[in-house]
Design an enzyme around this catalytic site. Sequence first.
Site, PDB file in Angstrom:
ATOM      1  CG  ASP A  37      -2.113  -0.802   1.095  1.00 26.15           C
ATOM      2  OD1 ASP A  37      -2.146  -1.626   0.159  1.00 26.15           O
ATOM      3  OD2 ASP A  37      -3.040  -0.664   1.915  1.00 26.15           O
ATOM      4  CG  HIS A  79       1.932  -0.175   4.630  1.00 27.36           C
ATOM      5  ND1 HIS A  79       1.546  -1.153   5.505  1.00 27.36           N
ATOM      6  CD2 HIS A  79       0.855   0.608   4.427  1.00 27.36           C
ATOM      7  CE1 HIS A  79       0.278  -0.962   5.822  1.00 27.36           C
ATOM      8  NE2 HIS A  79      -0.176   0.103   5.193  1.00 27.36           N
TER       9      HIS A  79
END
Length: 435
Positions: free
Chosen positions: A231, A376
């Site tokens: 992400d 992430h």
Amino acid sequence: MIKKSGACAREKAYIKYKEMIKMAQLWLSGIISYLVGSFFVLKDHPMGFIIDFTKGYLGMKLAGIYMDSGLSYLLASSGLLFGHAKPLFYRFEGDTSEALALGIITFMSPYFGLILLLLLLILKFLFNDYDSAVFASSVLIPLLSFKFFKSDSFIIISLLMFGILAVQFWPPALEKRIKPVILTRVAFASLLVFIILLFFFNKYVYKGFGAQRDIIRRGPEHFKYVAITFDDGPDPVYTDEILDILEEKNVHATFFLIGKNVEQYPDIARRIVNEGHSIGNHTYSHRSLIPLSAAATREEIKKAEEAIRKATGVRTTLFRPPRGVYSSYARRFLKDERYTIVLWDVSAMDWAELPPESIVSNVVNHVKPGSIILFHDSGDLVGFKGGDRTNTVRALPVVIDELKARGYEFVTVDHMIFLAELMKTEQNVENHNDN
Ligand code: NI
């Protein structure tokens, strides 16, 4: 052998510890909101309405910055209302919660707030009595909340506000039949039961009630595969490093990109696509979708879509909401726009900048066939860029090797959805043959 089980116990203790921290954070956000609600309570003061409104709005905003989940909003609004009715430092017969409630509602939906304010003004004009106007419009809060909010916690907040306002503005004419004191007791008892139930069903509430077919958290368990997702990218440092690792290990992953970051680093976005990975939309500027108006929600989604399309030529159909939370409007809009909302069932928790060993154990101890794993490649604790992902980059090869050793294959989220659809069709054919 003994050593290994010792390590496992430590892992469990560590996870327990993380959960306790999360719980403590939730309670803290309730307590902070109680303090916010306690201050500047002005009764019968011309500025009182505006101050209370601001307190309600900003109190919720604060809770959102601190921890963006339905449960924290619920605790924050309870704290605000309770602090206002029973302030910490002085005794005061609080029956001025209407402006505070309006502030909270306006935070959850500006349209809803505006409608209620107009309604209050019209009713005040009609009845020529402020208290009756507040009472009458408070009745509409729970009714309208089902229309405006599909989020469970927001509906509960509305019910709570209705309870408090109805008691505070109970018309004298009704008092002969039902005493408001009884209502207060019933309301507080139900609230207590509700909060206990909420903590009990914590996980359940996070995931919402009922089946959600347009949202996926994992694929079917029939094949031994997992989808790795990243992400908040592209990031000028870490995304390239991650892509190098994925290339070396011959693994394809899915990247949920932030529109603003794509505009800044279009080359990296192109590299992701060129190397065979999937991409998804993660909004334009990573704003939480819950408090956004319909227009702002559309803009967050469409502007990101356009930025991604411009950089890569791909119109993605995967969407992941920031922090995994979404409004009912966002959900409907995404469905109309042919997006699938992709959440996750395993989080590496790398956003907390944990040591690599913890990131590895967070994944390998929870992974199941069909898991969607959240990493992430960018993103700070609050901001959408600038986090330190050195530990993610260190943990990633270990995670991939460990999962490969356990016989897992790696697919993109598109591929996972494709396989799931294929299985559904096969099942239908089988059912058809059985009949
Ligand atoms: Ni994010």
